[in-house]
Design a protein around this motif. Structure first.
Motif, PDB file in Angstrom:
ATOM      1  N   ARG A   1      96.816  68.504  66.218  1.00 35.90           N
ATOM      2  CA  ARG A   1      97.705  67.356  66.313  1.00 35.90           C
ATOM      3  C   ARG A   1      98.300  67.125  64.946  1.00 35.90           C
ATOM      4  O   ARG A   1      99.002  66.170  64.690  1.00 35.90           O
ATOM      5  CB  ARG A   1      96.919  66.150  66.811  1.00 35.90           C
ATOM      6  CG  ARG A   1      96.665  66.275  68.306  1.00 35.90           C
ATOM      7  CD  ARG A   1      96.250  64.988  68.874  1.00 35.90           C
ATOM      8  NE  ARG A   1      94.995  64.565  68.253  1.00 35.90           N
ATOM      9  CZ  ARG A   1      94.539  63.333  68.335  1.00 35.90           C
ATOM     10  NH1 ARG A   1      95.231  62.409  68.948  1.00 35.90           N
ATOM     11  NH2 ARG A   1      93.397  63.003  67.790  1.00 35.90           N
TER      12      ARG A   1
ATOM     13  N   ARG B   1      90.075  61.883  75.588  1.00 34.84           N
ATOM     14  CA  ARG B   1      90.112  61.005  74.432  1.00 34.84           C
ATOM     15  C   ARG B   1      91.545  60.648  74.057  1.00 34.84           C
ATOM     16  O   ARG B   1      91.833  59.554  73.584  1.00 34.84           O
ATOM     17  CB  ARG B   1      89.427  61.691  73.245  1.00 34.84           C
ATOM     18  CG  ARG B   1      89.046  60.738  72.139  1.00 34.84           C
ATOM     19  CD  ARG B   1      88.172  61.423  71.113  1.00 34.84           C
ATOM     20  NE  ARG B   1      88.853  62.549  70.492  1.00 34.84           N
ATOM     21  CZ  ARG B   1      88.254  63.403  69.671  1.00 34.84           C
ATOM     22  NH1 ARG B   1      86.971  63.273  69.400  1.00 34.84           N
ATOM     23  NH2 ARG B   1      88.923  64.384  69.136  1.00 34.84           N
ATOM     24  N   SER B   2      92.442  61.601  74.259  1.00 33.81           N
ATOM     25  CA  SER B   2      93.825  61.330  73.866  1.00 33.81           C
ATOM     26  C   SER B   2      94.645  60.764  75.022  1.00 33.81           C
ATOM     27  O   SER B   2      95.849  60.643  74.926  1.00 33.81           O
ATOM     28  CB  SER B   2      94.471  62.621  73.342  1.00 33.81           C
ATOM     29  OG  SER B   2      94.378  63.608  74.341  1.00 33.81           O
ATOM     30  N   SER B   3      93.939  60.464  76.137  1.00 33.37           N
ATOM     31  CA  SER B   3      94.690  59.974  77.291  1.00 33.37           C
ATOM     32  C   SER B   3      95.106  58.520  77.085  1.00 33.37           C
ATOM     33  O   SER B   3      94.573  57.808  76.230  1.00 33.37           O
ATOM     34  CB  SER B   3      93.840  60.085  78.552  1.00 33.37           C
ATOM     35  OG  SER B   3      92.785  59.168  78.459  1.00 33.37           O
ATOM     36  N   ALA B   4      96.042  58.095  77.905  1.00 31.97           N
ATOM     37  CA  ALA B   4      96.651  56.770  77.733  1.00 31.97           C
ATOM     38  C   ALA B   4      95.630  55.644  77.876  1.00 31.97           C
ATOM     39  O   ALA B   4      95.607  54.705  77.088  1.00 31.97           O
ATOM     40  CB  ALA B   4      97.766  56.605  78.757  1.00 31.97           C
ATOM     41  N   TYR B   5      94.733  55.771  78.849  1.00 30.46           N
ATOM     42  CA  TYR B   5      93.846  54.615  79.064  1.00 30.46           C
ATOM     43  C   TYR B   5      92.828  54.468  77.954  1.00 30.46           C
ATOM     44  O   TYR B   5      92.390  53.374  77.638  1.00 30.46           O
ATOM     45  CB  TYR B   5      93.200  54.663  80.456  1.00 30.46           C
ATOM     46  CG  TYR B   5      92.536  55.967  80.838  1.00 30.46           C
ATOM     47  CD1 TYR B   5      93.268  56.946  81.504  1.00 30.46           C
ATOM     48  CD2 TYR B   5      91.203  56.200  80.553  1.00 30.46           C
ATOM     49  CE1 TYR B   5      92.677  58.139  81.861  1.00 30.46           C
ATOM     50  CE2 TYR B   5      90.601  57.376  80.925  1.00 30.46           C
ATOM     51  CZ  TYR B   5      91.339  58.358  81.580  1.00 30.46           C
ATOM     52  OH  TYR B   5      90.764  59.509  81.937  1.00 30.46           O
TER      53      TYR B   5
ATOM     54  N   GLU C   1      93.492  55.219  74.821  1.00 29.64           N
ATOM     55  CA  GLU C   1      94.268  54.611  73.732  1.00 29.64           C
ATOM     56  C   GLU C   1      94.445  53.122  73.985  1.00 29.64           C
ATOM     57  O   GLU C   1      94.320  52.306  73.067  1.00 29.64           O
ATOM     58  CB  GLU C   1      95.615  55.314  73.587  1.00 29.64           C
ATOM     59  CG  GLU C   1      95.496  56.544  72.680  1.00 29.64           C
ATOM     60  CD  GLU C   1      96.786  57.352  72.588  1.00 29.64           C
ATOM     61  OE1 GLU C   1      97.851  56.764  72.834  1.00 29.64           O
ATOM     62  OE2 GLU C   1      96.707  58.536  72.263  1.00 29.64           O
TER      63      GLU C   1
ATOM     64  N   THR D   1      91.337  51.385  73.097  1.00 26.55           N
ATOM     65  CA  THR D   1      91.192  51.291  71.656  1.00 26.55           C
ATOM     66  C   THR D   1      92.041  50.144  71.116  1.00 26.55           C
ATOM     67  O   THR D   1      91.600  49.362  70.278  1.00 26.55           O
ATOM     68  CB  THR D   1      91.632  52.617  70.986  1.00 26.55           C
ATOM     69  OG1 THR D   1      91.112  53.698  71.755  1.00 26.55           O
ATOM     70  CG2 THR D   1      91.128  52.702  69.572  1.00 26.55           C
ATOM     71  N   VAL D   2      93.256  50.072  71.651  1.00 22.72           N
ATOM     72  CA  VAL D   2      94.164  49.006  71.220  1.00 22.72           C
ATOM     73  C   VAL D   2      93.561  47.648  71.549  1.00 22.72           C
ATOM     74  O   VAL D   2      93.616  46.712  70.766  1.00 22.72           O
ATOM     75  CB  VAL D   2      95.551  49.171  71.908  1.00 22.72           C
ATOM     76  CG1 VAL D   2      96.417  47.949  71.647  1.00 22.72           C
ATOM     77  CG2 VAL D   2      96.234  50.428  71.381  1.00 22.72           C
TER      78      VAL D   2
END
Lengths: 327, 549, 288
Positions: free
Chosen positions: A10, C179-183, C185, C188-189
């Motif tokens: 990335r 881990r990099s999926s939208a939900y 993230e 995390t937000v």
């Protein structure tokens, strides 16, 4: 999901592509050297766990009635009387300079011996990979999202193909194509005909695996916008399938090639034995049976090296075919 | 004595080879009567199922695969005919001294090695010294030359063997390929070069060895020294032999059927039956000399240190039916420690009759009275276990199945036989560590002296390498004395009688369970004429063979 | 060797495609379930399905072709092949299931460590996996056999260990994808803690495909183990084990096909049925 190429990347997409490629290549090569060292080390120490005296292998193999003096002489000749750490370092030093040492049992230099066996195995593995790829592509293209019966047949072929052990398939194809029909020689011959049955034996199970992967990427491709627009433009379904299938099946096919190579080497042990072909697989099996340490290490190093080269190449190739490839 | 087994099929004998009987399976009558002049030329392809030798010089190590190939290239001082009589070869005659402590050979004076070196007494001396040199790593030849102290080159054609003790087996030992005579100049090249291509006086010369594929043998045009029982004089008929290694028996037979190869060895029992119904194939059956195939029971430790337990095991093992069904009539049951081709072989079938009741009684009396829930006998909390390591490199599938059947039948008496399939190195390792109660290990040697190697108490002490041959661990002073006497006597009748007594001791002590003769089955295409097996160790010789195409 | 196969599944799982217009309880799935039930009963209580002793020899009746009395025929020692197949289910399943569990277990361990650890750990584990990939699987198996001795345990270990790197790689990739999926993230937000995310999102979404991976692995492990029997170093005689029977029957393939075809059929059918069921389960969980 290329082996070893997930998302370490990335990283800065802004860097120039060529630069990134070069950096990546360097990283891969450094990693490759590490893998070679680790493989050599593992093999060296693991083989010491095997019961049996390597000096025996020097003196006519297991069951020889070598005297104590002869054994001592053989140990001295091959440095087997040194402390294990010294042997290890000496071995590493030799390997680093490309010196694989001499075979205990065959009394020849390992490097030329393995080189003479390498081409046969590479040819076998390379052709098998290509044929497997082709078979998988054909079955997947013709049966994916067809009638339900076609899909059943396609899936079934793939699962059954993947479930056939090499040793059994080998005997079956010999009985059918050689003994029964008399079309093909059952053992290796100088001409290309002798390659057909061994390649078929290795390719069919692999095609079963690959086919399952391709079926999935095809399903994606057939639902993709360009497939829809191609259909809208009035292209025939077969045309859509061939054009888009080829492109989309290429990626998983390429990315799995490194892995498939390792699989083919294990299969080569069996196939080379049954079809009486010279090659690395048979060499490895004999060397393990005779506890011929330098040959075992040599074969393992060559296989590891080839594996690394294939993965690096396929990684690059994958990037060239599809620059937007997920990491 | 019958050297070659006759199979109940059409018989075909080629012109000159009277000693040999070939069993043609489906040859047409016209072909059967073939008496054609041998044709010169052509390349014959031989496919061996034996392991590819790591060294082609049979002095080094000394196993059967080496002997197979070396038979085409190397020659011995003497040979043995199909009657078991020693006949001249590179030596034209020999004389044993009155005290038996030396044997003087008269050598042919017209023979040269294929590298141009003349064959003479110095060459003989160099070869025996090579075999006896520890650095050579000879095992079979080394053991066979055990009593030879030195060789003297009296003159060019006279070689005198000085012995440490009289050795009635010396001539038989010298007839074996493992002590064949090689060019001294070749030996001097060092082990590595000599292993690649040993140089002899034989009808063929090794010209190339592609590892894991084939060895190429070409005709020696200057060949002059066939053994006395050969079919013709002069050079061989074949131009060349391609000697291939095809380890898998199914592929080997398929290659023969497809015509890719002309002759195969190690034909499996079911294949032999299949070949009988096949046009254009015939069989050459040549049982090996030396020991029979047998299971040796380790008398050196419990439970088989008790003769009653050994007898119980043998009485409860059902073997006959299994041999019949697994070998399809290609192997006969043996009741002797020796192969049936040995005239000194002594059999006693009465000792091996199946008798479960007797076995149970013997075990009860021996204190193995209880049985555990699995039906195995127990004594002092120990199960009656028989550890049986099986070499998957040496035991053919049919033999491994036979072991399973013995496992099943002896279970009735309460034996827990544990078969463990092992690769060759591990198998020798298990023997050297004394981790076995039963084992099957073939041993090929010309003549009954093989008994001394297998059953003399000296054979229990492992060599430094861990190797020993007396797997039954028989240690009986009386037996040792008999074997020594037999080895020392020069009287043939006395020798046979002494060996018979020795075999009786081995059989009556229930140290071994004889199974069948060691098998050597060759299958050949009908276009191959004149192939015969050497009556010494039953390796094929292609000297008289030609291709009728 | 099942890693390729496994990669296929992972690919399928990673792409969150909606399940196609496939059947709900297909005829195939019912058949597959029935067959697996049969195998399971055979493994647990073989005597229910075949009262004949699988070890009883009868040399006089060797090599009998399939008949009404012996539906799968007899082998070279006159043993009943149907009975051997039924009684062999237990050890074959043990090899298949245990090897898969070992492979998956090691794979999960390595994959999770790599996926969740820092860059350095990830790099280390990745290199380790490359080393394991670069060693031919058969060599590893041969090595273990030579050191420990042949038998069911060794075979299981060998197959398990040699399939582990494949599983590890998939799990790691899956973990990273999740881990990099939208939900994740989004969570995390929202300020959710690391462990909460791990527990609620990462692990469930990563480990859910394990069942599917496992069903595919079982059949492959049995096939893989049979290659060791071919080399003469598999299950110890006389225990009936499908792979060993297949290897033993190969010798007689031209004269007695039934000796290897029936055990082979059971291996392939087990693999097929497990796959069919695994896919069905997977589809249903995804639709929910």
């Amino acid at each position: 999901m290329t082996p070893g190429s997930t998302s370490e990347t990335r990283a800065p997409a802004r860097r120039s592509r060529a630069g990134a490629l070069a950096l990546r290549l360097t990283g891969r090569l450094a990693g490759g050297v590490f893998v070679l060292w680790a493989v050599a080390t593992l093999t060296f120490f693991a083989i010491r766990l095997i019961p049996g005296d390597p000096a025996q292998a020097v003196l006519g193999g297991p069951g020889s009635q070598a005297s104590e003096e002869a054994l001592a002489a053989a140990r001295a000749e091959y440095g087997l009387d040194q402390p294990i750490l010294v042997q290890y370092l000496l071995q590493l030093g030799r390997l680093a300079t490309g010196d694989f040492g001499s075979s205990y049992s065959l009394r020849t230099e390992v490097a030329p011996l393995l080189l003479s066996q390498l081409s046969g195995t590479l040819l076998l593995a390379g052709l098998s990979l290509a044929i497997a790829w082709l078979l998988a592509l054909l079955v997947a293209t013709w049966t994916t999202r067809g009638t339900r019966a076609a899909e059943w047949v396609g899936s079934g072929l793939e699962i059954v193909g993947a479930g056939l052990p090499h040793f059994w398939l080998a005997t079956l194809v010999i009985l059918v194509f050689s003994v029964g029909l008399g079309w093909l020689p059952p053992i290796s011959t100088p001409g290309p005909l002798g390659l057909v049955l061994p390649v078929l034996t290795l390719a069919v199970p692999l095609a079963g695996f690959l086919g399952q992967v391709m079926r999935e990427s095809l399903l994606d491709a057939l639902d993709s916008p360009y497939a829809l627009s191609a259909r809208a433009r009035g292209e025939s379904e077969t045309g859509v399938r061939l054009v888009h299938a080829l492109r989309h099946a290429a990626l998983p096919g390429i990315s799995l090639s490194g892995w498939a190579f390792g699989y083919l080497i294990s299969g080569a042990v069996v196939v080379e034995t049954i079809f009486a072909r010279p090659g690395l697989g048979r060499t490895l099996l004999n060397a393990v049976t005779l506890r011929d340490v330098p040959v075992v290490i040599g074969v393992v190093m060559i296989v590891a090296l080839t594996y690394i080269l294939v993965t690096v190449l396929t990684d690059l190739l994958g990037r060239i075919v599809d620059p937007t490839a997920r990491a | 004595m019958q050297q070659q087994h006759l199979r109940p099929a059409l018989l075909r004998a080629t012109a000159a080879i009277s000693a040999l009987v070939l069993a043609g399976c489906t040859s047409s009558p016209a072909e059967t009567a073939t008496n054609d002049e041998p044709k010169t030329g052509g390349t014959l392809v031989y496919a061996s199922g034996d392991a590819e030798p790591t060294c082609l010089d049979p002095h080094v190590g000394g196993n059967y695969p080496q002997a197979l190939l070396a038979t085409q290239v190397l020659e011995s001082l003497v040979s043995r005919d199909s009657e078991g009589t020693i006949i001249p070869w590179l030596a034209t005659g020999w004389e044993v001294a009155d005290d038996g402590l030396s044997v003087t050979f008269t050598l042919r004076d017209d023979v040269t090695f294929t590298d141009g070196t003349p064959f003479d007494a110095e060459a003989v001396k160099a070869n025996i010294e090579h075999v006896k040199d520890p650095a050579t790593g000879s095992s079979t030849g080394y053991l066979a030359m055990g009593k030879v102290d030195s060789v003297e080159a009296v003159d060019a054609t006279t070689a005198k063997f000085n012995l440490s003790a009289p050795d009635s087996a010396l001539l038989e030992s010298l007839s074996q390929t493992w002590v064949a005579i090689e060019s001294p100049a070749g030996l001097e090249r060092g082990t590595d070069a000599n292993c690649e291509a040993p140089i002899g006086t034989g009808p063929f010369v090794i010209t190339d060895w592609v590892k894991q594929d084939s060895v190429t043998l070409e005709r020696n045009d200057d060949y002059v020294s066939p053994p006395a029982d050969a079919g013709h004089d002069g050079a061989a008929y074949l131009d060349a032999i391609t000697w291939r290694f095809i380890p898998d028996s199914a592929s080997r037979y398929a290659a023969l059927q497809a015509g890719e190869v002309d002759v195969i060895d190690n034909a499996q029992p079911d294949t032999l039956v299949a070949a009988e119904g096949e046009d254009g194939l015939s069989e050459l059956d040549a049982p090996r000399p030396g020991s029979s195939n047998r299971i040796e029971l380790n008398s050196g430790k419990a439970p088989f240190d008790d003769v009653a337990v050994r007898e119980a095991f043998i009485r409860s093992a059902q073997v006959d039916e299994g041999i019949e069904s697994l070998f399809f009539g290609t192997a006969d049951r043996s009741y002797s420690p020796l192969a049936s081709v040995e005239s000194a072989a002594y059999s006693d079938p009465s000792l091996f009759e199946y008798d479960l009741d007797a076995a149970n009684e013997l075990l009860d009396d021996a204190g193995w009275t209880e049985r555990d829930s699995d039906g195995y006998r127990v004594k002092d909390g120990e199960r009656l276990t028989v550890a049986f390591p099986v070499s998957t490199n040496q035991s053919i599938p049919a033999e491994q199945s036979l072991f399973e059947q013995i496992q099943a039948t002896t279970k009735e008496a309460g034996f827990a036989v544990e078969l463990s399939p092992l690769d060759l190195s591990s198998w020798y390792g298990a023997l050297a560590a004394n981790e076995y109660d039963a084992v099957s290990a073939p041993y090929t040697k010309v003549g009954p002296d093989v008994l001394r190697i297998l059953y003399d108490s000296a054979g229990i002490t492992p060599a430094p390498s861990g190797y020993f041959a007396n797997h039954s661990q028989v240690s009986i002073p009386e037996l040792d004395a008999l074997l020594d006497q037999a080895n020392a006597t020069t009287d043939e009748a006395e020798r046979t009688d002494l060996y018979a007594q020795a075999q009786a001791i081995v059989l009556e002590g229930f140290y071994i369970l004889p199974l069948y003769d060691q098998q050597n089955h060759y299958l050949l295409r009908d276009s191959v004429v004149g192939l015969r097996a050497m009556p010494t160790v039953s390796t094929p010789t292609f000297y008289d063979a030609w291709l009728d195409e | 060797m099942s890693a390729l196969e496994v990669e296929a599944v992972a690919d399928r799982l990673a792409t969150h495609r909606s399940a196609g217009p496939r059947h709900r309880f297909g005829f195939g799935e019912i058949l597959a379930a029935l067959f697996l039930l049969f195998v399971l009963v055979a493994a647990i209580a073989p005597a229910l399905l075949s009262p004949t002793d699988p070890l009883a020899i009868d040399p006089g009746d060797a090599f009998s072709p399939p008949s009404l009395a012996q539906i799968f025929g007899t082998d070279e020692s006159g043993r009943n092949i149907y009975s051997r197949v039924v009684h062999g289910a237990a050890s074959s399943l043990v090899i298949g299931v245990s090897a898969t569990v070992i492979g998956l277990g090691l794979g999960v361990l390595l994959g999770v460590v790599a996926g969740l650890g820092g860059r350095v750990v990830d790099f280390g584990v990745n290199r380790l996996l490359e080393v394991l990939f670069a060693l031919p699987g058969l060599l590893l198996a041969l090595f273990l056999i030579v050191v420990i001795g042949p038998g069911v345990v060794t075979t299981t270990l060998a197959v398990g260990i040699s399939t582990a790197p494949g599983y590890a790689r998939i799990i790691r990739a899956q973990l990273i994808a999740v881990r990099s999926s939208a939900y994740v993230e989004a969570a995390t937000v929202q300020g959710r803690g690391r462990w909460w995310i791990l527990r609620r999102h990462l692990l469930p979404n990563t480990l859910a495909p394990l069942l599917a991976l496992g069903t595919l692995g079982v059949g492959q492990a049995i096939v893989w183990a049979s290659a060791l029997s071919f080399l003469g170093l598999g299950a110890v005689p006389p225990s009936p084990e499908w792979g060993a029977m297949l290897a033993a029957g190969r010798t007689y393939l031209s004269s007695a096909w039934w000796m290897s075809v029936f055990p082979g059929l059971f291996i392939v059918l087990t693999a097929v049925c497990a796959t069919v069921l695994g896919r069905g389960v997977q589809r249903r969980t995804r639709q929910r």
